[in-house]
Design a protein around this motif. Structure first.
Motif, short mmCIF file in Angstrom:
data_model
loop_
_atom_site.label_atom_id
_atom_site.label_comp_id
_atom_site.label_asym_id
_atom_site.label_seq_id
_atom_site.Cartn_x
_atom_site.Cartn_y
_atom_site.Cartn_z
N ASN A 44 -85.18 -3.29 10.90
CA ASN A 44 -84.55 -2.82 9.67
C ASN A 44 -84.76 -3.83 8.71
O ASN A 44 -85.23 -3.75 7.72
CB ASN A 44 -83.07 -2.20 9.41
N GLY A 48 -87.13 -3.51 5.60
CA GLY A 48 -86.68 -3.55 4.31
C GLY A 48 -87.25 -4.69 3.69
O GLY A 48 -87.38 -4.64 2.50
N ASN A 52 -89.39 -4.10 0.08
CA ASN A 52 -89.01 -4.94 -1.15
C ASN A 52 -90.23 -5.69 -1.66
O ASN A 52 -90.64 -5.67 -2.92
CB ASN A 52 -87.97 -6.04 -0.62
N HIS A 186 -86.03 3.53 10.27
CA HIS A 186 -85.32 2.73 9.83
C HIS A 186 -83.90 3.19 9.44
O HIS A 186 -82.79 2.61 9.66
CB HIS A 186 -85.93 2.60 8.14
N ASP A 353 -78.07 -3.51 -1.66
CA ASP A 353 -78.73 -4.24 -0.61
C ASP A 353 -79.52 -3.33 0.19
O ASP A 353 -79.57 -2.04 -0.10
CB ASP A 353 -77.53 -5.26 0.17
N GLU A 354 -80.06 -3.99 1.43
CA GLU A 354 -81.01 -3.11 2.34
C GLU A 354 -80.06 -1.86 2.78
O GLU A 354 -80.86 -0.93 3.23
CB GLU A 354 -81.58 -4.00 3.21
N THR A 355 -79.06 -2.24 3.52
CA THR A 355 -78.09 -1.04 4.00
C THR A 355 -77.84 0.03 3.03
O THR A 355 -77.94 1.14 3.35
CB THR A 355 -77.06 -1.68 4.54
#
Length: 401
Positions: A44, A48, A52, A186, A353-355
């Protein structure tokens, strides 16, 4: 005949497997479970970072040629269509904001507060860190896209537009053959980590609530659009919606506004839109009118923010909604194109954020076909409005082109 599982079903399977394994594996062997979860946490992190990195390229590749092509058209007809599409998209975003901030806080609490209390486990760490720095920031990419797009439209540059068109195709390939195929893995990793940490039950309950609310908002938005179209054209709005129903059903199956254009065009003409107006506006609206997708994006983003205990302010969301109406121009025809195009804004303007972005993508993808169906069905209403306005103008000015 080769059997192919659709993206939505791949994501559903990924979530189901993640929940099942996240509950089962720790009961069998805690050490193996930690390594298993940590492996996908590392995946992940890499995915991620790559996403980005690609986001500024996506913004430039889609927005610059999209704006340039808006410079081509039939003068006032193009202006009317663009203004109505943008107003409809922004109205949908504000409607979603008001509904989500009113309804969702009653059902959504801060998930992060209950991580340790449920299982005593913390989210898994990655095996290593790998930094992928984007070549530019999101706002820089947006400004560059506007400069090139408006510039190409003003000077009528065919050679530069051809370069951006090829760049657009290249980035679409990256999305279609790299990002989209890896998305289920992911999302699997995110839900595996959440299950291991004890968050998943609350997250899935929020998913269900958001899903129901969004479907309701889609139909409310269509009622608004067709009530306006019916009042302007002096026709029954429910009859118009019935005529456009085949476009709605086709979009649910294809998950693509572009792929549904032939059906939308046929049904718009059956609804009384002239061939001149329908032939121009329907393909245009397929790329610039995304009221259904906007409702889904705003509702999902508020749901994710509430789950993470992030404060929600209208002064922060209004600029996001206004930018969203532009950023999604010419979003790729692949399923989920709108949310991929919006990732940069989510990170820059809403501090995702990524999560949070992964949760956002999962939520959006689960309802992508319904958002697309609302987009194309609404296209018919806007085409009726534009047709009515151009008929009125032609009646008062026979020389109008």
């Amino acid at each position: 005949m080769k059997f192919k599982i659709g993206l939505i079903w791949r994501i559903v399977i990924a979530i189901a497997l993640a929940v099942g394994l996240g509950l089962l594996v720790p009961e069998i062997h805690e050490g193996f479970a930690k390594g298993f979860v940590r492996f996908f946490a590392t995946f992940n992190m890499i995915f991620g970072g790559f996403l980005n990195f690609v986001v500024p390229l996506i913004i430039i590749a889609f927005i610059a040629p999209g704006i340039a092509k808006l410079g081509k058209g039939s003068g006032k007809l193009l202006g009317l269509a663009t203004v109505f599409a943008y107003i409809s998209t922004i109205t949908a975003g504000i409607l979603a904001y008001l509904a989500a901030t009113t309804l969702l806080p009653n059902f959504v609490g801060g998930v992060k507060d209950s991580i340790v209390g449920n299982t005593g486990r913390n989210p898994a760490l990655t095996f290593f860190e790998l930094e992928m720095t984007p070549i530019m920031g999101v706002m820089s990419a947006l400004l560059l896209a506007f400069i090139f797009g408006i510039g190409m439209a003003s000077i009528g540059s065919k050679s530069l537009l051809a370069v951006f068109d090829e760049f657009n195709v290249l980035i679409e390939k990256v999305i279609s053959f790299v990002i989209i195929p890896l998305l289920p893995f992911h999302i699997f990793g995110i839900f595996l980590n959440m299950t291991y940490s004890g968050q998943v039950a609350k997250v899935l309950s929020v998913f269900a609530m958001v899903f129901i609310m969004i479907i309701g908002l889609h139909f409310i938005m269509l009622l608004i659009q067709y009530s306006i179209a019916g009042s302007i054209s002096k026709r029954n709005p429910f009859s118009l919606m019935k005529t456009m129903a085949p476009a709605y059903m086709t979009a649910i199956g294809t998950q693509s506004s572009a792929a549904t254009i032939p059906v939308t065009l046929r049904q718009a003409r059956k609804a009384g839109v002239s061939e001149r107006v329908s032939g121009f506006t329907i393909p245009l609206f397929a790329t610039i009118h995304l009221s259904g997708s906007t409702i889904t994006l705003i509702s999902c983003s508020i749901g994710v923010m509430l789950m993470n205990g992030v404060p929600i302010e209208f002064t922060k969301f209004l600029p996001f909604i206004l930018m969203l109406g532009v950023t999604m121009i010419a979003a790729p025809g692949v399923p989920g194109g709108a949310v991929i195009a919006a990732v940069g804004l989510l990170a820059k303007m809403l501090d995702f954020d990524e999560t949070m972005i992964a949760l956002m993508i999962a939520l959006y993808m689960a309802q992508d076909s319904f958002g697309t169906a609302t987009n194309v069905t609404g296209d018919g209403a806007l085409a009726i409005v534009v047709d009515s306005f151009t008929k009125e103008e032609k009646g008062s000015n026979p020389k109008l082109e």
